[in-house]
Every structure is written in structure tokens, then in C-alpha cells.
Motif scaffolding. Structure first.
Motif, PDB file in Angstrom:
ATOM      1  N   ASP A   3       0.717   4.248  -2.953  1.00  0.00           N
ATOM      2  CA  ASP A   3       0.260   5.571  -2.527  1.00  0.00           C
ATOM      3  C   ASP A   3       1.079   6.668  -3.218  1.00  0.00           C
ATOM      4  N   GLN A  51       0.829  -1.207   0.000  1.00  0.00           N
ATOM      5  CA  GLN A  51       0.000   0.000   0.000  1.00  0.00           C
ATOM      6  C   GLN A  51       0.864   1.258   0.000  1.00  0.00           C
ATOM      7  N   GLU A  52       1.985   1.221   0.692  1.00  0.00           N
ATOM      8  CA  GLU A  52       2.911   2.352   0.725  1.00  0.00           C
ATOM      9  C   GLU A  52       3.473   2.607  -0.681  1.00  0.00           C
ATOM     10  N   SER A  97       3.092   9.291  -1.069  1.00  0.00           N
ATOM     11  CA  SER A  97       4.287   8.873  -0.339  1.00  0.00           C
ATOM     12  C   SER A  97       5.448   8.755  -1.326  1.00  0.00           C
TER      13      SER A  97
END
Length: 71
Positions: free
Chosen positions: A22, A18-19, A25
Motif C-alpha cells: 500500500d 498488503q500493508e 502507508s
């Protein structure tokens, strides 16, 4: 998921997908895949990562405004 560092060609194992997905980020946490021993987590700038095939990461993973920015 494994990605590759652009400058060295070393593989890194992404810890949080997920990081990576995103676009707000600009870093991801991953472990370098060196030797047989488990490496400590480190942070890497997404702009320095590519797929193991050498293909760049999708723009939508890097730029939150990819739909409105000029190509």
C-alpha cells in the motif's frame, strides 16, 4: 516475506504483505528475526527497508503518486 533494515542489516518478517504494498502507508508491522525466540511485532518505516539483496523497495510501494511525480 523477509526484508532487511538499511542501517543495521537485520532481517524483519513482514506480517501483512498488503500493508507493504500500500503506497499510502509509510509504515509496516514486522517482527525482527533475532535469535531463536519469537520477537514482539514492531512498526518500521518503509523507507528504512530494503530487500535482503540490498535492492530498494519498488517506488510504487512507497509513493502513491509515482506515476505523476517527476523521476
Amino acid at each position: 516475506m523477509l526484508l532487511q533494515l538499511k542501517h543495521s542489516g537485520e532481517l524483519v518478517k513482514i506480517l501483512e504483505i498488503q500493508e507493504l504494498l500500500d503506497p499510502n502507508s509509510d509504515i509496516v508491522h514486522a517482527k525482527e528475526q533475532e535469535g531463536e525466540e519469537e520477537q514482539q511485532p514492531d512498526s518500521f518505516k518503509k523507507e528504512n527497508l530494503v530487500f535482503p539483496s540490498g535492492e530498494d523497495l519498488p517506488r510504487c510501494w512507497l509513493d502513491a503518486d509515482y506515476r505523476t511525480a517527476n523521476a
